[in-house]
Design a protein around this motif. Sequence first.
Motif, PDB file in Angstrom:
ATOM      1  N   ARG A   1       0.951  -1.176  -0.088  1.00  0.00           N
ATOM      2  CA  ARG A   1      -0.179   0.037   0.062  1.00  0.00           C
ATOM      3  C   ARG A   1       0.966   1.158   0.126  1.00  0.00           C
ATOM      4  NH1 ARG A   1      -2.849   0.398   5.148  1.00  0.00           N
ATOM      5  NH2 ARG A   1      -0.852   1.428   5.889  1.00  0.00           N
ATOM      6  N   GLU A   2       1.893   1.163   0.662  1.00  0.00           N
ATOM      7  CA  GLU A   2       2.817   2.324   0.591  1.00  0.00           C
ATOM      8  C   GLU A   2       3.873   2.616  -0.318  1.00  0.00           C
ATOM      9  OE1 GLU A   2       4.260   2.036   4.733  1.00  0.00           O
ATOM     10  OE2 GLU A   2       2.434   2.713   5.697  1.00  0.00           O
ATOM     11  N   HIS A   3       4.056   1.557  -1.301  1.00  0.00           N
ATOM     12  CA  HIS A   3       4.982   1.572  -2.476  1.00  0.00           C
ATOM     13  C   HIS A   3       4.478   2.892  -3.271  1.00  0.00           C
ATOM     14  CE1 HIS A   3       6.921   0.516  -5.914  1.00  0.00           C
ATOM     15  NE2 HIS A   3       7.780  -0.256  -5.268  1.00  0.00           N
ATOM     16  N   LEU A   4       5.577   3.695  -3.506  1.00  0.00           N
ATOM     17  CA  LEU A   4       5.358   4.662  -4.185  1.00  0.00           C
ATOM     18  C   LEU A   4       4.920   4.640  -5.510  1.00  0.00           C
ATOM     19  CD1 LEU A   4       5.629   8.018  -4.285  1.00  0.00           C
ATOM     20  CD2 LEU A   4       8.137   7.697  -5.359  1.00  0.00           C
ATOM     21  N   GLN A   5       5.409   3.835  -6.496  1.00  0.00           N
ATOM     22  CA  GLN A   5       4.449   3.584  -7.449  1.00  0.00           C
ATOM     23  C   GLN A   5       3.048   3.207  -7.518  1.00  0.00           C
ATOM     24  OE1 GLN A   5       8.063   1.362  -9.351  1.00  0.00           O
ATOM     25  NE2 GLN A   5       7.497   2.291 -11.211  1.00  0.00           N
ATOM     26  N   HIS A   6       2.849   2.358  -6.231  1.00  0.00           N
ATOM     27  CA  HIS A   6       1.479   1.857  -6.292  1.00  0.00           C
ATOM     28  C   HIS A   6       0.518   3.079  -5.788  1.00  0.00           C
ATOM     29  CE1 HIS A   6      -1.431  -0.834  -3.752  1.00  0.00           C
ATOM     30  NE2 HIS A   6      -1.982  -0.794  -5.084  1.00  0.00           N
ATOM     31  N   GLN A   7       1.085   3.948  -4.803  1.00  0.00           N
ATOM     32  CA  GLN A   7       0.391   5.160  -4.533  1.00  0.00           C
ATOM     33  C   GLN A   7       0.051   5.943  -5.692  1.00  0.00           C
ATOM     34  OE1 GLN A   7       2.806   6.838  -1.489  1.00  0.00           O
ATOM     35  NE2 GLN A   7       1.810   5.590  -0.027  1.00  0.00           N
ATOM     36  N   GLN A   8       0.841   6.165  -6.547  1.00  0.00           N
ATOM     37  CA  GLN A   8       0.865   7.058  -7.997  1.00  0.00           C
ATOM     38  C   GLN A   8      -0.400   6.495  -8.692  1.00  0.00           C
ATOM     39  OE1 GLN A   8       4.806   6.844  -9.256  1.00  0.00           O
ATOM     40  NE2 GLN A   8       5.294   8.887  -8.075  1.00  0.00           N
ATOM     41  N   ALA A   9      -0.335   5.186  -8.750  1.00  0.00           N
ATOM     42  CA  ALA A   9      -1.401   4.422  -9.548  1.00  0.00           C
ATOM     43  C   ALA A   9      -2.838   4.539  -8.666  1.00  0.00           C
ATOM     44  CB  ALA A   9      -0.948   3.010  -9.699  1.00  0.00           C
ATOM     45  N   GLN A  10      -2.699   4.321  -7.462  1.00  0.00           N
ATOM     46  CA  GLN A  10      -3.996   4.586  -6.792  1.00  0.00           C
ATOM     47  C   GLN A  10      -4.568   6.081  -6.939  1.00  0.00           C
ATOM     48  OE1 GLN A  10      -2.713   3.844  -2.714  1.00  0.00           O
ATOM     49  NE2 GLN A  10      -2.970   1.787  -2.950  1.00  0.00           N
ATOM     50  N   ALA A  11      -3.733   6.965  -7.064  1.00  0.00           N
ATOM     51  CA  ALA A  11      -4.223   8.333  -7.098  1.00  0.00           C
ATOM     52  C   ALA A  11      -4.899   8.577  -8.548  1.00  0.00           C
ATOM     53  CB  ALA A  11      -2.819   9.317  -6.854  1.00  0.00           C
ATOM     54  N   ARG A  12      -4.142   8.274  -9.459  1.00  0.00           N
ATOM     55  CA  ARG A  12      -4.798   8.283 -10.653  1.00  0.00           C
ATOM     56  C   ARG A  12      -5.997   7.444 -11.022  1.00  0.00           C
ATOM     57  NH1 ARG A  12      -1.560   6.385 -16.701  1.00  0.00           N
ATOM     58  NH2 ARG A  12      -3.369   7.472 -17.970  1.00  0.00           N
ATOM     59  N   GLY A  13      -5.995   6.424 -10.185  1.00  0.00           N
ATOM     60  CA  GLY A  13      -7.477   5.711 -10.206  1.00  0.00           C
ATOM     61  C   GLY A  13      -8.442   6.417  -9.862  1.00  0.00           C
ATOM     62  N   ARG A  14      -8.281   6.968  -8.675  1.00  0.00           N
ATOM     63  CA  ARG A  14      -9.407   7.740  -7.982  1.00  0.00           C
ATOM     64  C   ARG A  14      -9.555   9.214  -9.036  1.00  0.00           C
ATOM     65  NH1 ARG A  14      -6.250   6.392  -3.293  1.00  0.00           N
ATOM     66  NH2 ARG A  14      -4.972   8.289  -3.700  1.00  0.00           N
ATOM     67  N   ASP A  15      -8.534   9.606  -9.748  1.00  0.00           N
ATOM     68  CA  ASP A  15      -9.114  10.862 -10.378  1.00  0.00           C
ATOM     69  C   ASP A  15      -9.453  10.423 -11.808  1.00  0.00           C
ATOM     70  OD1 ASP A  15      -7.594  12.499  -8.528  1.00  0.00           O
ATOM     71  OD2 ASP A  15      -5.705  12.446  -9.831  1.00  0.00           O
ATOM     72  N   GLU A  16      -9.111   9.290 -12.364  1.00  0.00           N
ATOM     73  CA  GLU A  16      -9.540   9.201 -13.761  1.00  0.00           C
ATOM     74  C   GLU A  16     -10.202   7.794 -14.000  1.00  0.00           C
ATOM     75  OE1 GLU A  16      -6.090   8.996 -16.429  1.00  0.00           O
ATOM     76  OE2 GLU A  16      -4.968  10.318 -15.088  1.00  0.00           O
ATOM     77  N   TRP A  17     -10.204   7.004 -13.278  1.00  0.00           N
ATOM     78  CA  TRP A  17     -10.478   5.468 -13.696  1.00  0.00           C
ATOM     79  C   TRP A  17     -11.860   5.018 -12.759  1.00  0.00           C
ATOM     80  CZ3 TRP A  17      -5.087   4.105 -13.168  1.00  0.00           C
ATOM     81  CH2 TRP A  17      -4.413   4.360 -14.446  1.00  0.00           C
ATOM     82  N   TYR A  18     -11.919   5.509 -11.698  1.00  0.00           N
ATOM     83  CA  TYR A  18     -13.044   4.721 -10.777  1.00  0.00           C
ATOM     84  C   TYR A  18     -14.242   5.630 -10.322  1.00  0.00           C
ATOM     85  CZ  TYR A  18      -9.436   1.309 -10.065  1.00  0.00           C
ATOM     86  OH  TYR A  18      -8.513   0.311 -10.569  1.00  0.00           O
ATOM     87  N   GLU A  19     -15.414   5.159 -10.644  1.00  0.00           N
ATOM     88  CA  GLU A  19     -16.552   5.932 -10.045  1.00  0.00           C
ATOM     89  C   GLU A  19     -16.737   5.719  -8.515  1.00  0.00           C
ATOM     90  OE1 GLU A  19     -21.091   4.862 -10.709  1.00  0.00           O
ATOM     91  OE2 GLU A  19     -20.419   5.791 -12.334  1.00  0.00           O
ATOM     92  N   HIS A  20     -16.531   4.334  -8.331  1.00  0.00           N
ATOM     93  CA  HIS A  20     -16.402   4.239  -6.759  1.00  0.00           C
ATOM     94  C   HIS A  20     -15.708   2.714  -6.578  1.00  0.00           C
ATOM     95  CE1 HIS A  20     -19.625   1.076  -7.197  1.00  0.00           C
ATOM     96  NE2 HIS A  20     -20.209   1.924  -7.772  1.00  0.00           N
ATOM     97  N   PHE A  21     -15.171   2.564  -5.449  1.00  0.00           N
ATOM     98  CA  PHE A  21     -14.678   1.271  -5.175  1.00  0.00           C
ATOM     99  C   PHE A  21     -14.846   1.033  -3.423  1.00  0.00           C
ATOM    100  CE2 PHE A  21     -11.092   4.200  -4.829  1.00  0.00           C
ATOM    101  CZ  PHE A  21     -10.590   3.826  -3.462  1.00  0.00           C
ATOM    102  N   VAL A  22     -14.623  -0.458  -3.343  1.00  0.00           N
ATOM    103  CA  VAL A  22     -14.845  -0.800  -1.895  1.00  0.00           C
ATOM    104  C   VAL A  22     -13.304  -1.823  -1.772  1.00  0.00           C
ATOM    105  CG1 VAL A  22     -15.775  -2.175  -0.276  1.00  0.00           C
ATOM    106  CG2 VAL A  22     -17.313  -0.858  -1.816  1.00  0.00           C
TER     107      VAL A  22
END
Length: 142
Positions: free
Chosen positions: A96-117
């Motif tokens: 979860r704390e891996h930098l590249q994973h955090q960057q992908a998570q941010a992009r997901g919230r900004d661009e790819w996901y309407e919602h997630f659980v």
Amino acid sequence: WILFESSVLSEHIQLCRLHTMALEISQQPPYWMVMFVSKRIGSDGYSATADKMQQLAEQQDGYLGIESHKLVREGAEDLNITISYWRSKQDITAWREHLQHQQAQARGRDEWYEHFVLTVAQVDRRKHWWKMVPNENPTCKL
């Protein structure tokens, strides 16, 4: 949402034969799983990033495997279900704390996901069983 997740996974198993059928986990329980249920709205760059994240996850300490499924329901939203398996909760935290994973998570919230659980849980038991029959459900797209 936890009840929603359980019903989604149960319905998914009833609708579709899982494409991984039996992801082999070399470690016996207990181990940990992260279940990510999402509704995607964007796709630009998603596949390349998802592939890169899977390759990166495979290199992390404690990574045991991953399976992904798509639930297609008539008259309802399509959902994606991804479950990754880890040796320990600490291994999940490191991922979860891996930098590249955090960057992908941010992009997901900004661009790819309407919602997630996202659900993190310990796996105490895992059993596989399926009847080997052709999948004739036209709405199942795995």
